[in-house]
Scaffold this motif. Sequence first.
Motif, PDB file in Angstrom:
ATOM      1  N   ILE A 121       0.841  -1.185   0.000  1.00 37.48           N
ATOM      2  CA  ILE A 121       0.000   0.000   0.000  1.00 37.48           C
ATOM      3  C   ILE A 121       0.881   1.241   0.000  1.00 37.48           C
ATOM      4  O   ILE A 121       0.569   2.227  -0.654  1.00 37.48           O
ATOM      5  CB  ILE A 121      -0.956  -0.013   1.213  1.00 37.48           C
ATOM      6  CG1 ILE A 121      -1.935  -1.149   1.065  1.00 37.48           C
ATOM      7  CG2 ILE A 121      -1.676   1.287   1.354  1.00 37.48           C
ATOM      8  CD1 ILE A 121      -2.857  -1.296   2.239  1.00 37.48           C
ATOM      9  N   LYS A 122       1.997   1.162   0.710  1.00 41.50           N
ATOM     10  CA  LYS A 122       2.879   2.317   0.836  1.00 41.50           C
ATOM     11  C   LYS A 122       3.411   2.767  -0.531  1.00 41.50           C
ATOM     12  O   LYS A 122       3.338   3.931  -0.883  1.00 41.50           O
ATOM     13  CB  LYS A 122       4.034   1.947   1.764  1.00 41.50           C
ATOM     14  CG  LYS A 122       5.067   3.012   1.936  1.00 41.50           C
ATOM     15  CD  LYS A 122       6.135   2.499   2.891  1.00 41.50           C
ATOM     16  CE  LYS A 122       7.450   3.134   2.614  1.00 41.50           C
ATOM     17  NZ  LYS A 122       8.510   2.582   3.433  1.00 41.50           N
ATOM     18  N   TYR A 123       3.915   1.799  -1.298  1.00 39.75           N
ATOM     19  CA  TYR A 123       4.509   2.161  -2.586  1.00 39.75           C
ATOM     20  C   TYR A 123       3.460   2.593  -3.601  1.00 39.75           C
ATOM     21  O   TYR A 123       3.697   3.477  -4.414  1.00 39.75           O
ATOM     22  CB  TYR A 123       5.322   0.986  -3.126  1.00 39.75           C
ATOM     23  CG  TYR A 123       6.464   0.614  -2.217  1.00 39.75           C
ATOM     24  CD1 TYR A 123       7.498   1.503  -1.987  1.00 39.75           C
ATOM     25  CD2 TYR A 123       6.494  -0.598  -1.566  1.00 39.75           C
ATOM     26  CE1 TYR A 123       8.538   1.179  -1.146  1.00 39.75           C
ATOM     27  CE2 TYR A 123       7.526  -0.945  -0.722  1.00 39.75           C
ATOM     28  CZ  TYR A 123       8.548  -0.040  -0.514  1.00 39.75           C
ATOM     29  OH  TYR A 123       9.569  -0.352   0.327  1.00 39.75           O
ATOM     30  N   LEU A 124       2.309   1.950  -3.559  1.00 35.56           N
ATOM     31  CA  LEU A 124       1.237   2.343  -4.472  1.00 35.56           C
ATOM     32  C   LEU A 124       0.718   3.734  -4.131  1.00 35.56           C
ATOM     33  O   LEU A 124       0.387   4.521  -5.015  1.00 35.56           O
ATOM     34  CB  LEU A 124       0.113   1.312  -4.414  1.00 35.56           C
ATOM     35  CG  LEU A 124      -0.808   1.237  -5.612  1.00 35.56           C
ATOM     36  CD1 LEU A 124      -0.018   1.036  -6.893  1.00 35.56           C
ATOM     37  CD2 LEU A 124      -1.780   0.098  -5.443  1.00 35.56           C
ATOM     38  N   GLY A 125       0.674   4.057  -2.837  1.00 38.35           N
ATOM     39  CA  GLY A 125       0.281   5.403  -2.406  1.00 38.35           C
ATOM     40  C   GLY A 125       1.273   6.455  -2.867  1.00 38.35           C
ATOM     41  O   GLY A 125       0.896   7.560  -3.264  1.00 38.35           O
ATOM     42  N   ILE A 126       2.549   6.089  -2.816  1.00 37.81           N
ATOM     43  CA  ILE A 126       3.587   7.017  -3.284  1.00 37.81           C
ATOM     44  C   ILE A 126       3.443   7.250  -4.782  1.00 37.81           C
ATOM     45  O   ILE A 126       3.646   8.359  -5.278  1.00 37.81           O
ATOM     46  CB  ILE A 126       4.984   6.471  -2.931  1.00 37.81           C
ATOM     47  CG1 ILE A 126       5.196   6.524  -1.413  1.00 37.81           C
ATOM     48  CG2 ILE A 126       6.076   7.253  -3.647  1.00 37.81           C
ATOM     49  CD1 ILE A 126       6.452   5.818  -0.937  1.00 37.81           C
ATOM     50  N   ALA A 127       3.079   6.223  -5.521  1.00 39.20           N
ATOM     51  CA  ALA A 127       2.937   6.356  -6.971  1.00 39.20           C
ATOM     52  C   ALA A 127       1.658   7.099  -7.358  1.00 39.20           C
ATOM     53  O   ALA A 127       1.670   7.927  -8.277  1.00 39.20           O
ATOM     54  CB  ALA A 127       2.948   4.976  -7.620  1.00 39.20           C
ATOM     55  N   LEU A 128       0.560   6.822  -6.657  1.00 45.03           N
ATOM     56  CA  LEU A 128      -0.711   7.404  -7.057  1.00 45.03           C
ATOM     57  C   LEU A 128      -0.977   8.769  -6.424  1.00 45.03           C
ATOM     58  O   LEU A 128      -1.842   9.501  -6.899  1.00 45.03           O
ATOM     59  CB  LEU A 128      -1.855   6.445  -6.744  1.00 45.03           C
ATOM     60  CG  LEU A 128      -1.892   5.184  -7.592  1.00 45.03           C
ATOM     61  CD1 LEU A 128      -3.017   4.268  -7.171  1.00 45.03           C
ATOM     62  CD2 LEU A 128      -2.003   5.490  -9.062  1.00 45.03           C
ATOM     63  N   GLY A 129      -0.239   9.115  -5.382  1.00 40.73           N
ATOM     64  CA  GLY A 129      -0.385  10.438  -4.765  1.00 40.73           C
ATOM     65  C   GLY A 129      -0.096  11.574  -5.740  1.00 40.73           C
ATOM     66  O   GLY A 129      -0.912  12.488  -5.906  1.00 40.73           O
TER      67      GLY A 129
END
Length: 141
Positions: free
Chosen positions: A1-9
């Motif tokens: 979730i952390k990396y996907l949040g960084i990408a989609l933020g």
Amino acid sequence: IKYLGIALGPLLVLYSIYSMIYNKHKSWYSFVLNTLVGAIYTFGFIMMTPQLFINYKLKSVAHLPWRTFVYKALNTFIDDLFAFIIKMPTLHRLSCFRDDLIFLVYLYQRWIYPVDTTRVNEFGQRGDGKSPEDLQREEEE
């Protein structure tokens, strides 16, 4: 979730800028509301992905029972049906199709990862119907 949040933020920030420049809004309130809806759809997508990562790490889909899978399949089908029939905003229609993307990846995982019936779940049950106690008795005999 952390990396996907960084990408989609950052994509959410870019969407906000795009919306401000190219879309017509009645007021700042309308713009903020539209941006928040985009954020909910974006982070809703992020919250759907942990199941796929769990399946990938375990190389198994044994922890998602068929009943839950059928429920997800029916839910995805009904969402798509209403996305085509009912007049709705484009962003909401796209959010219905993001469910399809997750569902198709899950179907692919269900196809490539065998169900490990010997794995014990959180309730102490196995997929082949034997309990750990039964296996210990068989080994002792």
